[in-house]
Design a protein around this motif. Structure first.
Motif, short mmCIF file in Angstrom:
data_model
loop_
_atom_site.label_atom_id
_atom_site.label_comp_id
_atom_site.label_asym_id
_atom_site.label_seq_id
_atom_site.Cartn_x
_atom_site.Cartn_y
_atom_site.Cartn_z
N THR A 1 -29.65 -51.57 9.07
CA THR A 1 -29.91 -50.23 8.55
C THR A 1 -31.40 -50.07 8.27
O THR A 1 -32.14 -51.04 8.16
N VAL A 2 -31.82 -48.82 8.12
CA VAL A 2 -33.22 -48.54 7.77
C VAL A 2 -33.56 -49.17 6.42
O VAL A 2 -34.65 -49.73 6.23
N GLN A 3 -32.62 -49.10 5.47
CA GLN A 3 -32.85 -49.70 4.16
C GLN A 3 -33.04 -51.21 4.28
O GLN A 3 -33.93 -51.78 3.63
N LYS A 4 -32.23 -51.86 5.12
CA LYS A 4 -32.37 -53.30 5.31
C LYS A 4 -33.71 -53.63 5.97
O LYS A 4 -34.36 -54.61 5.61
N PHE A 5 -34.14 -52.78 6.91
CA PHE A 5 -35.42 -53.02 7.56
C PHE A 5 -36.56 -52.87 6.55
O PHE A 5 -37.52 -53.64 6.56
N LYS A 6 -36.45 -51.89 5.68
CA LYS A 6 -37.46 -51.72 4.64
C LYS A 6 -37.53 -52.95 3.75
O LYS A 6 -38.63 -53.40 3.35
N GLU A 7 -36.38 -53.54 3.46
CA GLU A 7 -36.36 -54.76 2.64
C GLU A 7 -37.00 -55.94 3.38
O GLU A 7 -37.69 -56.76 2.77
N MET A 8 -36.79 -56.00 4.70
CA MET A 8 -37.42 -57.05 5.51
C MET A 8 -38.95 -56.91 5.46
O MET A 8 -39.67 -57.90 5.25
N VAL A 9 -39.42 -55.69 5.65
CA VAL A 9 -40.87 -55.44 5.64
C VAL A 9 -41.44 -55.73 4.26
O VAL A 9 -42.51 -56.35 4.13
N TYR A 10 -40.72 -55.32 3.21
CA TYR A 10 -41.18 -55.57 1.84
C TYR A 10 -41.30 -57.08 1.60
O TYR A 10 -42.29 -57.54 1.01
N GLY A 11 -40.31 -57.84 2.05
CA GLY A 11 -40.34 -59.29 1.87
C GLY A 11 -41.50 -59.94 2.60
O GLY A 11 -42.14 -60.88 2.10
N LEU A 12 -41.79 -59.43 3.80
CA LEU A 12 -42.93 -59.95 4.57
C LEU A 12 -44.23 -59.68 3.83
O LEU A 12 -45.09 -60.57 3.72
N PHE A 13 -44.40 -58.46 3.32
CA PHE A 13 -45.62 -58.11 2.60
C PHE A 13 -45.75 -58.93 1.31
O PHE A 13 -46.85 -59.35 0.94
N LYS A 14 -44.63 -59.15 0.63
CA LYS A 14 -44.67 -59.94 -0.61
C LYS A 14 -45.13 -61.36 -0.33
O LYS A 14 -45.91 -61.94 -1.09
N ALA A 15 -44.67 -61.93 0.80
CA ALA A 15 -45.07 -63.29 1.17
C ALA A 15 -46.55 -63.35 1.55
O ALA A 15 -47.23 -64.33 1.25
N LYS A 16 -47.04 -62.32 2.24
CA LYS A 16 -48.43 -62.33 2.70
C LYS A 16 -49.41 -61.88 1.63
O LYS A 16 -50.52 -62.42 1.53
N LEU A 17 -49.02 -60.88 0.83
CA LEU A 17 -49.96 -60.21 -0.06
C LEU A 17 -49.70 -60.48 -1.54
O LEU A 17 -50.54 -60.15 -2.38
N GLY A 18 -48.54 -61.05 -1.85
CA GLY A 18 -48.20 -61.28 -3.25
C GLY A 18 -47.44 -60.11 -3.86
O GLY A 18 -47.32 -59.04 -3.26
N GLU A 19 -46.94 -60.34 -5.06
CA GLU A 19 -46.17 -59.31 -5.75
C GLU A 19 -47.12 -58.24 -6.29
O GLU A 19 -47.94 -58.50 -7.16
N GLN A 20 -47.01 -57.04 -5.76
CA GLN A 20 -47.87 -55.95 -6.19
C GLN A 20 -47.03 -54.68 -6.33
O GLN A 20 -46.11 -54.45 -5.55
N GLY A 21 -47.41 -53.88 -7.29
CA GLY A 21 -46.60 -52.72 -7.62
C GLY A 21 -46.54 -51.66 -6.55
O GLY A 21 -45.64 -50.82 -6.56
N ASN A 22 -47.52 -51.65 -5.64
CA ASN A 22 -47.58 -50.58 -4.66
C ASN A 22 -47.14 -51.00 -3.26
O ASN A 22 -47.42 -50.32 -2.29
N LEU A 23 -46.42 -52.11 -3.16
CA LEU A 23 -45.97 -52.56 -1.83
C LEU A 23 -45.01 -51.57 -1.20
O LEU A 23 -44.96 -51.44 0.02
N SER A 24 -44.25 -50.86 -2.02
CA SER A 24 -43.31 -49.86 -1.47
C SER A 24 -44.06 -48.76 -0.73
O SER A 24 -43.57 -48.25 0.30
N ASP A 25 -45.24 -48.40 -1.23
CA ASP A 25 -46.05 -47.38 -0.54
C ASP A 25 -46.48 -47.88 0.83
O ASP A 25 -46.49 -47.12 1.81
N LEU A 26 -46.83 -49.16 0.92
CA LEU A 26 -47.25 -49.75 2.19
C LEU A 26 -46.07 -49.81 3.16
O LEU A 26 -46.23 -49.57 4.36
#
Length: 390
Positions: free
Chosen positions: A107-132
């Motif tokens: 689903t689109v929601q699951k894909f968003k979670e995949m992308v969020y997890g990738l960004f968290k691993a690369k960039l760290g926990e940040q409050g604005n990752l959802s915007d990215l």
């Protein structure tokens, strides 16, 4: 396919293999595996053409592109996504790894979670990752129909494994980042920049092979723009350092600050030509923290990201010694001092050497970083603000 040009290198068989790896995107597009804003133009309408070869290595295929009446640069990266040891040439990524995610039924929601997890691993926990994440989904919607299809999601996921592409998306609203024009699979098209070297001179690779490095440095100085124009380019580079220093998505490290990675347009605005070796600080630290070493020489990434070897543990430490600003000032020293106006020569030299001496471990590094950067920009800008080059 007669409008495609073959790679222009020795070792033709290998280069042809890599070249056609770039073009296999069309096979995947026609079978519905991938999609993107450039796929139709490349594979169906044939309005996106490969032109002159710009590459120097087979693992980073780059060509002048013609898209309708626009000129751009087509990049087909052949790097391993997790590889950060830039001293070696990575092998081409396997086709099955490129487009195996997300899987059918995601689903689109699951894909968003995949992308969020990738960004968290690369960039760290940040409050604005959802915007990215939302920014990525907007870009992934290549046909702008308001939704991201599975083929578009596969293309976006493959592109996000590339450090350069991720940084280009993050910095798309910044002046010194070339604009992304489109993508197909993990191939992407970016704005063409007129001058593709800081010094304004590029030579055919065959000529470069036979020019001694000392003579080449002298040639570079001969062909530089006028000093006011060099100052404007340098201000642009300092502004780029600001863009990636503790920006909205963390700190990025420049691991190769050579002149060949920098270019400028006809207005002498700096443009980054190659950002493959600019990596998220957190990502670099995570990968190097357990690297074995015998000396500090074993703790170097690219040409410019250096850490220390902890002799008690025989492991590399994770703190890069020099900040980006110090490395950029080292690059700019000869560039700016040659031909500098006499009334600022002494002060300019002083500020550049203070900048070069800046260390990450300094007790007030961030304050010094900001002060030195602003001093240099102000000094240069005051000297050129009244000229036609400002």
């Amino acid at each position: 396919m007669d409008h495609y040009l073959l790679p222009c290198f020795p070792g033709t068989c290998n280069f042809i293999k890599y070249f056609y790896s770039c073009l296999f995107q069309c096979d995947k597009y026609k079978t519905g595996v991938i999609d993107g804003s450039a796929c139709s133009s490349l594979c169906a309408k044939e309005s996106l053409y490969f032109g002159k070869c710009l590459s120097t290595k087979p693992n980073n295929q780059m060509y002048l592109g013609i898209w309708g009446n626009l000129q751009g640069v087509i990049k087909c990266q052949m790097e391993e996504a997790t590889q950060l040891d830039f001293g070696t040439d990575p092998e081409p990524r396997k086709e099955i790894v490129l487009f195996d995610k997300p899987t059918r039924g995601t689903t689109v929601q699951k894909f968003k979670e995949m992308v969020y997890g990738l960004f968290k691993a690369k960039l760290g926990e940040q409050g604005n990752l959802s915007d990215l994440v939302n920014l990525i989904l907007s870009f992934a919607d290549g046909n702008k129909d308001g939704r991201v299809s599975l083929p578009e999601a596969k293309s976006a996921w493959a592109l996000l494994q590339l450090e350069e592409f991720l940084l280009m998306v993050i910095l798309q609203d910044k002046e010194h980042t070339p604009k992304l024009m489109g993508f197909c699979g993990d191939l992407y098209v970016m704005e063409r920049v007129e001058y593709t070297s800081l010094y304004g001179i590029t030579l055919p690779w065959i000529v470069e092979l036979f020019i001694p490095s000392g003579f080449r440095r002298s040639m570079d100085q001969w062909f530089t723009p006028s000093w006011p124009r060099k100052a404007k380019i340098a201000i642009g580079l300092l502004e780029f350092v600001e863009d990636i220093f503790h920006g909205p998505y963390g700190n990025f490290l420049m691991c190769d600050t050579s002149a060949k990675n920098l270019g400028y347009n006809d207005k002498y605005d700096l443009k980054m030509m190659d950002m493959r070796k600019i990596v998220p600080e957190m990502n670099l630290k995570e990968i190097i923290k357990d690297r074995q070493c015998n000396s500090d020489l074993d703790c170097v990434y690219g040409t410019d990201c250096r850490t220390l070897c902890d002799q008690s543990k025989m492991r590399c430490t994770t703190e890069v010694i020099q900040p980006n600003l110090a490395k950029v000032c080292q690059l700019l020293k000869d560039y700016l001092l040659r031909g500098a106006p006499s009334d600022i020569q002494e002060e300019l030299e002083k500020q550049l050497y203070l900048c070069i001496a800046l260390k990450v471990t300094a007790s007030q590094m961030e304050m010094e970083h900001s002060l030195l950067l602003n001093n240099l920009k102000t000094l240069l800008w005051k000297k050129i603000s009244h000229t036609n080059d400002s």
